[in-house]
Design a protein around this motif. Structure first.
Motif, PDB file in Angstrom:
ATOM      1  N   SER A  16     -10.376  11.848   5.400  1.00  0.00           N
ATOM      2  CA  SER A  16      -9.265  10.939   5.694  1.00  0.00           C
ATOM      3  C   SER A  16      -9.453   9.632   4.944  1.00  0.00           C
ATOM      4  N   ILE A  17      -8.353   9.122   4.404  1.00  0.00           N
ATOM      5  CA  ILE A  17      -8.371   7.797   3.794  1.00  0.00           C
ATOM      6  C   ILE A  17      -7.284   6.960   4.445  1.00  0.00           C
ATOM      7  N   GLY A  18      -7.516   5.660   4.462  1.00  0.00           N
ATOM      8  CA  GLY A  18      -6.546   4.749   5.031  1.00  0.00           C
ATOM      9  C   GLY A  18      -5.640   4.159   3.970  1.00  0.00           C
ATOM     10  N   THR A  19      -4.486   3.687   4.424  1.00  0.00           N
ATOM     11  CA  THR A  19      -3.534   3.022   3.538  1.00  0.00           C
ATOM     12  C   THR A  19      -2.953   1.808   4.243  1.00  0.00           C
ATOM     13  N   ASP A  38       0.057   0.731   3.007  1.00  0.00           N
ATOM     14  CA  ASP A  38       1.476   0.945   2.729  1.00  0.00           C
ATOM     15  C   ASP A  38       1.722   2.447   2.820  1.00  0.00           C
ATOM     16  N   PHE A  39       2.005   2.902   4.023  1.00  0.00           N
ATOM     17  CA  PHE A  39       2.109   4.329   4.317  1.00  0.00           C
ATOM     18  C   PHE A  39       3.132   5.033   3.425  1.00  0.00           C
ATOM     19  N   GLU A  40       4.332   4.495   3.319  1.00  0.00           N
ATOM     20  CA  GLU A  40       5.381   5.155   2.534  1.00  0.00           C
ATOM     21  C   GLU A  40       4.993   5.254   1.064  1.00  0.00           C
ATOM     22  N   ARG A  41       4.397   4.204   0.515  1.00  0.00           N
ATOM     23  CA  ARG A  41       3.965   4.227  -0.886  1.00  0.00           C
ATOM     24  C   ARG A  41       2.866   5.271  -1.083  1.00  0.00           C
ATOM     25  N   ALA A  42       1.916   5.321  -0.166  1.00  0.00           N
ATOM     26  CA  ALA A  42       0.810   6.284  -0.268  1.00  0.00           C
ATOM     27  C   ALA A  42       1.321   7.716  -0.196  1.00  0.00           C
ATOM     28  N   ILE A  43       2.237   7.979   0.699  1.00  0.00           N
ATOM     29  CA  ILE A  43       2.766   9.336   0.849  1.00  0.00           C
ATOM     30  C   ILE A  43       3.555   9.741  -0.398  1.00  0.00           C
ATOM     31  N   ALA A  44       4.342   8.828  -0.949  1.00  0.00           N
ATOM     32  CA  ALA A  44       5.070   9.140  -2.194  1.00  0.00           C
ATOM     33  C   ALA A  44       4.077   9.457  -3.309  1.00  0.00           C
ATOM     34  N   PHE A  45       2.982   8.688  -3.397  1.00  0.00           N
ATOM     35  CA  PHE A  45       1.957   8.916  -4.408  1.00  0.00           C
ATOM     36  C   PHE A  45       1.323  10.294  -4.229  1.00  0.00           C
ATOM     37  N   TYR A  46       0.847  10.602  -3.034  1.00  0.00           N
ATOM     38  CA  TYR A  46       0.143  11.866  -2.816  1.00  0.00           C
ATOM     39  C   TYR A  46       1.075  13.080  -2.833  1.00  0.00           C
ATOM     40  N   ASP A  47       2.332  12.930  -2.440  1.00  0.00           N
ATOM     41  CA  ASP A  47       3.284  14.032  -2.597  1.00  0.00           C
ATOM     42  C   ASP A  47       3.387  14.417  -4.073  1.00  0.00           C
ATOM     43  N   ALA A  48       3.495  13.420  -4.947  1.00  0.00           N
ATOM     44  CA  ALA A  48       3.638  13.672  -6.386  1.00  0.00           C
ATOM     45  C   ALA A  48       2.352  14.210  -6.999  1.00  0.00           C
ATOM     46  N   VAL A  49       1.234  13.616  -6.656  1.00  0.00           N
ATOM     47  CA  VAL A  49      -0.032  13.952  -7.310  1.00  0.00           C
ATOM     48  C   VAL A  49      -0.600  15.285  -6.822  1.00  0.00           C
ATOM     49  N   LEU A  50      -0.640  15.497  -5.540  1.00  0.00           N
ATOM     50  CA  LEU A  50      -1.272  16.715  -5.024  1.00  0.00           C
ATOM     51  C   LEU A  50      -0.441  17.969  -5.276  1.00  0.00           C
ATOM     52  N   GLY A 102       2.322   7.969  11.313  1.00  0.00           N
ATOM     53  CA  GLY A 102       1.316   7.198  10.590  1.00  0.00           C
ATOM     54  C   GLY A 102       0.238   7.999   9.916  1.00  0.00           C
ATOM     55  N   ALA A 103       0.357   9.347   9.853  1.00  0.00           N
ATOM     56  CA  ALA A 103      -0.666  10.174   9.201  1.00  0.00           C
ATOM     57  C   ALA A 103      -0.056  11.484   8.716  1.00  0.00           C
ATOM     58  N   ILE A 104      -0.478  11.890   7.520  1.00  0.00           N
ATOM     59  CA  ILE A 104      -0.035  13.162   6.943  1.00  0.00           C
ATOM     60  C   ILE A 104      -1.244  13.867   6.353  1.00  0.00           C
ATOM     61  N   ALA A 105      -1.295  15.192   6.551  1.00  0.00           N
ATOM     62  CA  ALA A 105      -2.392  16.008   6.012  1.00  0.00           C
ATOM     63  C   ALA A 105      -1.866  16.928   4.925  1.00  0.00           C
ATOM     64  N   TYR A 106      -2.659  17.035   3.853  1.00  0.00           N
ATOM     65  CA  TYR A 106      -2.348  17.906   2.728  1.00  0.00           C
ATOM     66  C   TYR A 106      -3.390  19.007   2.624  1.00  0.00           C
ATOM     67  N   GLY A 107      -2.995  20.100   1.998  1.00  0.00           N
ATOM     68  CA  GLY A 107      -3.911  21.187   1.711  1.00  0.00           C
ATOM     69  C   GLY A 107      -3.150  22.353   1.131  1.00  0.00           C
ATOM     70  N   LYS A 108      -3.870  23.450   0.925  1.00  0.00           N
ATOM     71  CA  LYS A 108      -3.242  24.695   0.482  1.00  0.00           C
ATOM     72  C   LYS A 108      -3.067  25.618   1.683  1.00  0.00           C
ATOM     73  N   TRP A 155      -6.306  13.929   4.613  1.00  0.00           N
ATOM     74  CA  TRP A 155      -5.404  13.117   5.427  1.00  0.00           C
ATOM     75  C   TRP A 155      -5.228  11.732   4.812  1.00  0.00           C
ATOM     76  N   VAL A 156      -4.014  11.218   4.894  1.00  0.00           N
ATOM     77  CA  VAL A 156      -3.688   9.847   4.490  1.00  0.00           C
ATOM     78  C   VAL A 156      -3.004   9.210   5.692  1.00  0.00           C
ATOM     79  N   GLY A 157      -3.491   8.034   6.090  1.00  0.00           N
ATOM     80  CA  GLY A 157      -2.870   7.417   7.247  1.00  0.00           C
ATOM     81  C   GLY A 157      -3.190   5.952   7.425  1.00  0.00           C
ATOM     82  N   ILE A 158      -2.487   5.382   8.345  1.00  0.00           N
ATOM     83  CA  ILE A 158      -2.736   4.000   8.752  1.00  0.00           C
ATOM     84  C   ILE A 158      -3.990   4.015   9.622  1.00  0.00           C
ATOM     85  N   PRO A 159      -4.941   3.127   9.383  1.00  0.00           N
ATOM     86  CA  PRO A 159      -6.164   3.137  10.190  1.00  0.00           C
ATOM     87  C   PRO A 159      -5.875   3.108  11.692  1.00  0.00           C
TER      88      PRO A 159
END
Length: 141
Positions: free
Chosen positions: A12-15, A17-29, A42-48, A54-58
């Motif tokens: 898990s990493i914190g952010t 700016d939640f919306e900015r982080a999610i837009a970044f990781y949606d595109a990159v991952l 305030g938290a979203i998990a990615y994987g296959k 996980w990316v979220g607000i602390p």
């Protein structure tokens, strides 16, 4: 029997700016075949298959900070995926920390790149060329 090849449950990493982080990781991952698997306020998990990243607000409500010396490496299926990850990261607001390429100091089979996400977290995409690893192993016999 457990067929999950991972050694970690999740990272898990914190952010800040939640919306900015999610837009970044949606595109990159998505360049690595990952998608959103779980969402909570305030938290979203990615994987296959499993929610591994996980990316979220602390949780404690304090500002998110970056771990000096820490980075998270993602597996890329091809060298082209390493390039796609890098390009998507830069286009989504990430910063270059090492362009795609081989790193002989790591090992001959290694091919990867490093970027910082908009919060300053260091991430990596790595392709491990198994044909070069077999070559390396045969030369060590």
């Amino acid at each position: 029997m457990d067929n999950n090849p991972s050694i970690l449950s999740h990272v898990s990493i914190g952010t800040n700016d939640f919306e900015r982080a999610i837009a970044f990781y949606d595109a990159v991952l998505s360049t690595l075949g990952c998608k959103r698997l779980m969402e909570h306020p305030g938290a979203i998990a990615y994987g296959k298959q499993y929610p591994e990243f996980w990316v979220g607000i602390p949780f404690d409500g304090q500002p998110a900070t970056v771990g000096n010396g820490a980075h998270i490496g993602f597996i890329a299926p091809t060298k082209e995926a390493v390039h796609a990850f890098y390009e998507a990261a830069l286009a989504a607001g990430g910063k270059d920390e090492g362009a795609p390429g081989g790193r002989p100091e790591y090992s001959k089979p290694y091919y990867g790149c490093f970027v910082r996400d908009p919060d300053g977290n260091k991430i990596e995409a790595t392709f491990w060329d198994e044909s070069l690893e077999q070559e390396l192993n045969q030369s060590n016999v």
